[in-house]
Design a protein around this motif. Structure first.
Motif, PDB file in Angstrom:
ATOM      1  N   SER A   2      41.035  28.635  42.773  1.00  0.00           N
ATOM      2  CA  SER A   2      41.082  29.475  41.584  1.00  0.00           C
ATOM      3  C   SER A   2      40.006  29.042  40.610  1.00  0.00           C
ATOM      4  O   SER A   2      39.720  27.863  40.449  1.00  0.00           O
ATOM      5  CB  SER A   2      42.456  29.355  40.911  1.00  0.00           C
ATOM      6  OG  SER A   2      42.446  29.990  39.654  1.00  0.00           O
ATOM      7  N   LEU A   3      39.415  30.026  39.943  1.00  0.00           N
ATOM      8  CA  LEU A   3      38.447  29.720  38.893  1.00  0.00           C
ATOM      9  C   LEU A   3      38.975  30.224  37.557  1.00  0.00           C
ATOM     10  O   LEU A   3      38.226  30.648  36.698  1.00  0.00           O
ATOM     11  CB  LEU A   3      37.099  30.375  39.221  1.00  0.00           C
ATOM     12  CG  LEU A   3      36.249  29.615  40.243  1.00  0.00           C
ATOM     13  CD1 LEU A   3      35.029  30.422  40.618  1.00  0.00           C
ATOM     14  CD2 LEU A   3      35.829  28.261  39.723  1.00  0.00           C
ATOM     15  N   TRP A  15      33.395  26.736  45.135  1.00  0.00           N
ATOM     16  CA  TRP A  15      33.621  28.180  45.195  1.00  0.00           C
ATOM     17  C   TRP A  15      32.497  28.866  45.963  1.00  0.00           C
ATOM     18  O   TRP A  15      32.753  29.719  46.817  1.00  0.00           O
ATOM     19  CB  TRP A  15      33.731  28.747  43.781  1.00  0.00           C
ATOM     20  CG  TRP A  15      34.107  30.207  43.759  1.00  0.00           C
ATOM     21  CD1 TRP A  15      35.345  30.743  43.970  1.00  0.00           C
ATOM     22  CD2 TRP A  15      33.229  31.303  43.530  1.00  0.00           C
ATOM     23  NE1 TRP A  15      35.291  32.119  43.881  1.00  0.00           N
ATOM     24  CE2 TRP A  15      34.019  32.483  43.605  1.00  0.00           C
ATOM     25  CE3 TRP A  15      31.865  31.414  43.262  1.00  0.00           C
ATOM     26  CZ2 TRP A  15      33.471  33.762  43.427  1.00  0.00           C
ATOM     27  CZ3 TRP A  15      31.323  32.684  43.079  1.00  0.00           C
ATOM     28  CH2 TRP A  15      32.116  33.839  43.163  1.00  0.00           C
ATOM     29  N   GLN A  18      32.554  28.991  49.777  1.00  0.00           N
ATOM     30  CA  GLN A  18      33.448  29.923  50.457  1.00  0.00           C
ATOM     31  C   GLN A  18      32.807  31.288  50.700  1.00  0.00           C
ATOM     32  O   GLN A  18      33.389  32.135  51.397  1.00  0.00           O
ATOM     33  CB  GLN A  18      34.720  30.117  49.633  1.00  0.00           C
ATOM     34  CG  GLN A  18      35.506  28.832  49.394  1.00  0.00           C
ATOM     35  CD  GLN A  18      36.703  29.085  48.490  1.00  0.00           C
ATOM     36  OE1 GLN A  18      37.649  29.764  48.870  1.00  0.00           O
ATOM     37  NE2 GLN A  18      36.646  28.551  47.290  1.00  0.00           N
ATOM     38  N   ALA A 141      37.024  34.657  47.274  1.00  0.00           N
ATOM     39  CA  ALA A 141      35.639  34.349  47.629  1.00  0.00           C
ATOM     40  C   ALA A 141      34.800  35.613  47.783  1.00  0.00           C
ATOM     41  O   ALA A 141      35.304  36.643  48.225  1.00  0.00           O
ATOM     42  CB  ALA A 141      35.612  33.557  48.931  1.00  0.00           C
ATOM     43  N   ASP A 175      35.548  41.213  46.902  1.00  0.00           N
ATOM     44  CA  ASP A 175      36.430  40.077  46.715  1.00  0.00           C
ATOM     45  C   ASP A 175      37.815  40.491  47.195  1.00  0.00           C
ATOM     46  O   ASP A 175      37.944  41.472  47.939  1.00  0.00           O
ATOM     47  CB  ASP A 175      36.425  39.596  45.261  1.00  0.00           C
ATOM     48  CG  ASP A 175      36.982  40.626  44.279  1.00  0.00           C
ATOM     49  OD1 ASP A 175      37.404  41.725  44.712  1.00  0.00           O
ATOM     50  OD2 ASP A 175      37.011  40.337  43.072  1.00  0.00           O
TER      51      ASP A 175
END
Length: 249
Positions: A2-3, A15, A18, A141, A175
């Motif tokens: 998670s960002l 990140w 990925q 990702a 995404d």
């Protein structure tokens, strides 16, 4: 990963690790590479003196470079038209993004906001398709693949929010929630577009063989310089991603 929280530079690298390019993209264009750049700590806002100077300088560079000729003769622009055609898209109706921007240079590009203006300046100066997304509205990702035909794309039609679906077979960046950019680099969705409040962004520089690795790196460095000038505290991470080669299958 998670960002949702502000990540350190190592999280940005994790990140980016990925991100994927599907085998069917490599089969279509074995020479395709994407330079991915994530930036955290951006200072958003309307177009200002920094973004205006960078974009105006890029417009002058383009005008001088193609004086007496045409940007349409640029090898990278030609290569992208060929790639669009090979993917079943009509490059004069749905132009590669750098193509669309370059043809507008004589009349002057629109000034949108400081972050978009900066990446548009790099795009035209280096004749490279380049898009930017708001990382806070990204989920999962990033991946480049050919559409099945049911992937949702958030857009605007007639001034109102609308949802389209990608055409079967078209190259799409996506995404977990849907399409973030249709037709490789033609049009970005409204969900992840850069706005006046964006502080974290994800940039994609699309390259084919006509742009060598050194030129692609130079374009990425120009983007990082521009972002750093506009946002001195920015943190960035970069990665070049390609699809699997036949020997990797």
């Amino acid at each position: 990963m998670s960002l949702s929280a502000s990540p350190a530079s190592t999280a940005l690298d994790d990140w980016l690790a990925q991100a994927t390019v599907a085998p069917e993209i490599t089969a279509l264009r074995p020479d395709y590479r994407a330079l991915l750049i994530v930036a955290d700590g951006l200072v958003p806002g309307p177009s200002d003196e920094v973004s205006e100077r960078l974009l105006a300088e890029a417009e002058r560079t383009v005008t001088e470079r193609y004086a007496g000729g045409s940007y349409e003769d640029d090898p990278h622009v030609r290569a992208w038209r060929e790639a669009f055609q090979a993917a079943g898209m009509k490059p004069k109706r749905t132009r590669p993004s750098a193509d669309a921007l370059l043809r507008r240079v004589p009349a002057g590009l629109p000034r949108i906001n400081r972050l978009t203006d900066i990446y548009n300046a790099v795009s035209i100066a280096h004749a490279v398709p380049l898009g930017g997304e708001d990382l806070d509205h990204y989920r999962g990702a990033p991946r480049l693949e050919r559409a099945v035909g049911d992937e949702e794309f958030a857009t605007v039609a007639g001034g109102e929010p609308a949802v389209e679906t990608a055409a079967p077979g078209e190259p799409i960046w996506r995404d977990d929630l849907g399409v973030t950019c249709r037709r490789w680099n033609w049009r970005q969705c409204v969900r992840t577009q850069l706005t006046l409040t964006t502080t974290r962004a994800f940039f994609v520089l699309d390259a084919l063989g006509a742009m060598d690795d050194e030129a692609l790196a130079a374009a990425g460095e120009a983007l990082v310089r521009g972002l750093t000038e506009a946002s001195p505290g920015v943190r960035t991470a970069t990665r070049v991603v390609t699809g699997p080669r036949p020997e990797e299958d």
